[in-house]
Design a protein around this motif. Structure first.
Motif, short mmCIF file in Angstrom:
data_model
loop_
_atom_site.label_atom_id
_atom_site.label_comp_id
_atom_site.label_asym_id
_atom_site.label_seq_id
_atom_site.Cartn_x
_atom_site.Cartn_y
_atom_site.Cartn_z
N LYS A 1 -56.51 -6.24 -28.00
CA LYS A 1 -57.33 -6.10 -27.17
C LYS A 1 -57.08 -7.36 -26.17
CE LYS A 1 -62.09 -5.76 -26.17
NZ LYS A 1 -63.72 -5.65 -26.53
N TYR A 2 -56.62 -8.60 -27.00
CA TYR A 2 -56.49 -9.62 -26.32
C TYR A 2 -55.22 -10.50 -26.17
CZ TYR A 2 -61.55 -9.63 -26.83
OH TYR A 2 -63.17 -9.28 -26.52
N ASN A 3 -54.16 -9.67 -26.66
CA ASN A 3 -52.95 -9.99 -26.46
C ASN A 3 -52.50 -11.23 -27.28
OD1 ASN A 3 -50.30 -9.24 -25.48
ND2 ASN A 3 -50.34 -10.64 -23.97
N ILE A 4 -52.95 -11.18 -28.54
CA ILE A 4 -52.80 -12.52 -29.12
C ILE A 4 -51.73 -12.30 -30.26
CG2 ILE A 4 -53.93 -14.29 -30.89
CD1 ILE A 4 -56.64 -13.20 -29.78
N PRO A 5 -50.61 -13.47 -30.31
CA PRO A 5 -49.57 -13.24 -31.10
C PRO A 5 -49.92 -13.38 -32.61
CG PRO A 5 -49.14 -14.88 -29.37
CD PRO A 5 -50.56 -14.63 -29.15
N ILE A 6 -49.18 -12.69 -33.44
CA ILE A 6 -49.61 -12.55 -34.86
C ILE A 6 -48.36 -13.34 -35.72
CG2 ILE A 6 -49.92 -11.14 -36.80
CD1 ILE A 6 -50.81 -8.99 -34.66
N TYR A 7 -48.65 -14.33 -36.45
CA TYR A 7 -47.58 -14.88 -37.02
C TYR A 7 -47.86 -14.71 -38.62
CZ TYR A 7 -46.69 -17.70 -32.83
OH TYR A 7 -46.28 -18.12 -31.50
N THR A 8 -46.74 -14.06 -39.24
CA THR A 8 -46.96 -14.21 -40.59
C THR A 8 -45.43 -13.86 -41.28
OG1 THR A 8 -48.02 -13.02 -42.56
CG2 THR A 8 -47.16 -11.35 -40.70
N THR A 9 -45.28 -13.67 -42.50
CA THR A 9 -43.86 -13.60 -43.26
C THR A 9 -43.52 -12.01 -42.77
OG1 THR A 9 -44.83 -12.90 -45.22
CG2 THR A 9 -44.40 -15.23 -45.07
N ILE A 10 -42.43 -11.53 -43.14
CA ILE A 10 -41.71 -10.29 -42.94
C ILE A 10 -42.32 -9.33 -43.88
CG2 ILE A 10 -39.67 -10.92 -44.24
CD1 ILE A 10 -39.96 -8.77 -41.02
N GLY A 11 -42.59 -9.91 -45.06
CA GLY A 11 -43.06 -9.05 -46.14
C GLY A 11 -44.61 -8.74 -45.77
N THR A 12 -45.11 -9.62 -45.44
CA THR A 12 -46.84 -9.44 -45.06
C THR A 12 -46.89 -8.70 -43.75
OG1 THR A 12 -47.42 -11.43 -46.07
CG2 THR A 12 -48.74 -10.43 -44.12
N TRP A 13 -45.71 -8.63 -42.94
CA TRP A 13 -45.93 -7.79 -41.66
C TRP A 13 -45.55 -6.28 -42.22
CZ3 TRP A 13 -47.79 -7.60 -37.20
CH2 TRP A 13 -47.54 -6.54 -36.34
N GLN A 14 -44.75 -6.11 -43.08
CA GLN A 14 -44.54 -4.68 -43.52
C GLN A 14 -45.79 -4.00 -44.21
OE1 GLN A 14 -41.74 -2.90 -43.14
NE2 GLN A 14 -43.13 -1.51 -43.45
N GLY A 15 -46.38 -4.98 -44.96
CA GLY A 15 -47.64 -4.58 -45.64
C GLY A 15 -48.77 -4.35 -44.47
N ILE A 16 -48.78 -5.04 -43.49
CA ILE A 16 -49.77 -4.79 -42.31
C ILE A 16 -49.38 -3.38 -41.64
CG2 ILE A 16 -50.33 -5.34 -40.08
CD1 ILE A 16 -50.05 -8.55 -41.03
N LEU A 17 -48.09 -3.22 -41.39
CA LEU A 17 -47.75 -1.87 -40.75
C LEU A 17 -48.09 -0.77 -41.74
CD1 LEU A 17 -44.27 -2.83 -39.26
CD2 LEU A 17 -46.29 -2.70 -38.20
N ASP A 18 -47.87 -0.91 -42.93
CA ASP A 18 -48.19 0.11 -44.02
C ASP A 18 -49.86 0.37 -44.29
OD1 ASP A 18 -45.51 0.43 -44.30
OD2 ASP A 18 -45.40 -0.75 -46.16
N ALA A 19 -50.65 -0.63 -43.67
CA ALA A 19 -52.13 -0.46 -44.12
C ALA A 19 -52.94 0.73 -43.30
CB ALA A 19 -52.45 -1.78 -43.69
N SER A 20 -53.82 1.25 -43.74
CA SER A 20 -54.42 2.35 -42.90
C SER A 20 -55.22 1.96 -41.77
CB SER A 20 -55.17 3.25 -43.91
OG SER A 20 -56.20 2.26 -44.67
N CYS A 21 -55.57 0.41 -41.82
CA CYS A 21 -56.58 -0.18 -40.73
C CYS A 21 -55.80 -0.62 -39.66
CB CYS A 21 -57.41 -1.13 -41.56
SG CYS A 21 -56.49 -2.55 -42.06
N THR A 22 -54.28 -0.69 -39.66
CA THR A 22 -53.68 -1.18 -38.59
C THR A 22 -52.61 -0.08 -38.08
OG1 THR A 22 -52.06 -2.18 -40.08
CG2 THR A 22 -53.90 -3.47 -39.57
N LYS A 23 -53.12 1.02 -38.02
CA LYS A 23 -52.01 2.10 -37.52
C LYS A 23 -51.76 1.89 -36.00
CE LYS A 23 -51.53 3.85 -41.53
NZ LYS A 23 -49.97 3.57 -41.93
N THR A 24 -52.60 1.33 -35.10
CA THR A 24 -52.21 1.15 -33.98
C THR A 24 -51.75 -0.38 -33.42
OG1 THR A 24 -54.55 0.73 -33.34
CG2 THR A 24 -53.56 3.02 -33.31
N ILE A 25 -51.32 -1.08 -34.33
CA ILE A 25 -51.14 -2.41 -34.11
C ILE A 25 -49.80 -2.44 -32.95
CG2 ILE A 25 -49.51 -3.07 -35.78
CD1 ILE A 25 -51.26 -5.60 -36.29
N ASP A 26 -49.86 -3.57 -32.21
CA ASP A 26 -48.82 -3.63 -31.08
C ASP A 26 -47.84 -4.62 -31.94
OD1 ASP A 26 -47.20 -4.44 -29.13
OD2 ASP A 26 -48.73 -4.98 -27.69
N GLU A 27 -46.55 -3.94 -32.39
CA GLU A 27 -45.56 -4.62 -32.99
C GLU A 27 -44.91 -5.59 -32.23
OE1 GLU A 27 -42.89 -2.14 -35.34
OE2 GLU A 27 -44.46 -0.46 -35.38
#
Length: 265
Positions: free
Chosen positions: A71-97
């Motif tokens: 919504k606010y176009n804010i960059p997300i910083y995290t490890t690649i492993g955590t990012w993969q976990g975010i992509l796999d999570a049911s609550c983040t299915k429309t996240i802007d990669e």
């Protein structure tokens, strides 16, 4: 620099650190609405948030990240492993990669006037990390969700002016509490959380002349109470061989679901 908690519990975590017009969120485990309202409590706008740093992919740390970042176009910083976990999570299915920026252990990076030092932690997640943030003069850290600490952890936390430090559970309350046996073992394990006693012991090892504020966070609603966590820290500092006492620091507890007192260093 200032730091305050918007929420800090197993139901959701989000911590704000910054100065002037540049602020950073550590985790976004509550709704976008609550984050925006929490920032307003101290007269900040969501436009002040220049980045979101994620510690790991458990839902209480990411469930609001999809909406608030997109919504606010804010960059997300995290490890690649955590990012993969975010992509796999049911609550983040429309996240802007396209908002993702990779973080690597022990490799500093910059956001506005701040230098961020990410360091590895022991937790049951893909590639968990905690953060030390400095403006070149003051140093603050947000340290939660680690089952154990070691010399590496202590080294990373030297010279702090303020810290939000996990004090998740009281050992005896956990043992007689409502959790099932497997969950008690998980919380008390090397990849779980820090108890009051373990967290206080860590504080004794990183205490220094510049440390003025300690905020106890991620306090369990089932296996701890803020008063017990606070008193454990006071006793540990008094009885340890550190030259400091509890009166040398302002020790406060972050509310689980409300905005905390603001720390300014």
């Amino acid at each position: 620099m200032e730091m305050f908690s918007i929420a800090s519990s197993s139901d959701g975590n989000s911590i704000c650190v910054g100065a002037g017009e540049c602020h950073i969120l550590i985790d976004a485990g509550i709704s976008c609405k609550r984050i925006v309202e929490g920032l307003k409590y101290y007269n900040h706008s969501i436009d002040d948030i220049k980045a979101i740093l994620i510690t790991h992919e458990h839902s209480d740390h990411i469930k609001g990240i999809d909406v608030v970042s997109r919504k606010y176009n804010i960059p997300i910083y995290t490890t690649i492993g955590t990012w993969q976990g975010i992509l796999d999570a049911s609550c983040t299915k429309t996240i802007d990669e396209s908002l993702f920026h990779e973080v690597r252990y022990d490799e500093t990076f910059h956001i506005g006037p701040f230098t961020i030092d990410p360091f590895k932690t022991s937790h049951d997640a893909n590639q968990p990390v905690d953060y030390v943030i400095t403006d070149g003069n003051k140093r603050v850290a947000v340290v939660t969700d680690l089952g154990v600490y070691d010399d590496y952890t202590v080294e990373k936390l030297q010279g702090l002016n303020a810290i939000l430090l996990e004090a998740n559970y009281d050992y005896h309350m956990l043992q007689v509490g409502p959790y099932q046996t497997w969950l008690k073992r998980r919380v008390n394990g090397d990849k779980g959380h820090l108890s009051n006693e373990m967290s206080a012991s860590l504080l004794c090892k990183i205490a220094n002349d510049n440390l003025s504020h300690v905020m106890l966070g991620h306090i369990s609603k089932d296996n701890n109470v803020p008063e017990l966590a606070h008193e454990t820290f006071r006793c540990e500092l008094t009885l340890s061989d550190t030259p400091y006492t509890a009166d040398d620091f302002r020790i406060i507890c972050a509310p689980r679901a409300e905005v905390s007192e603001r720390i300014v260093v």
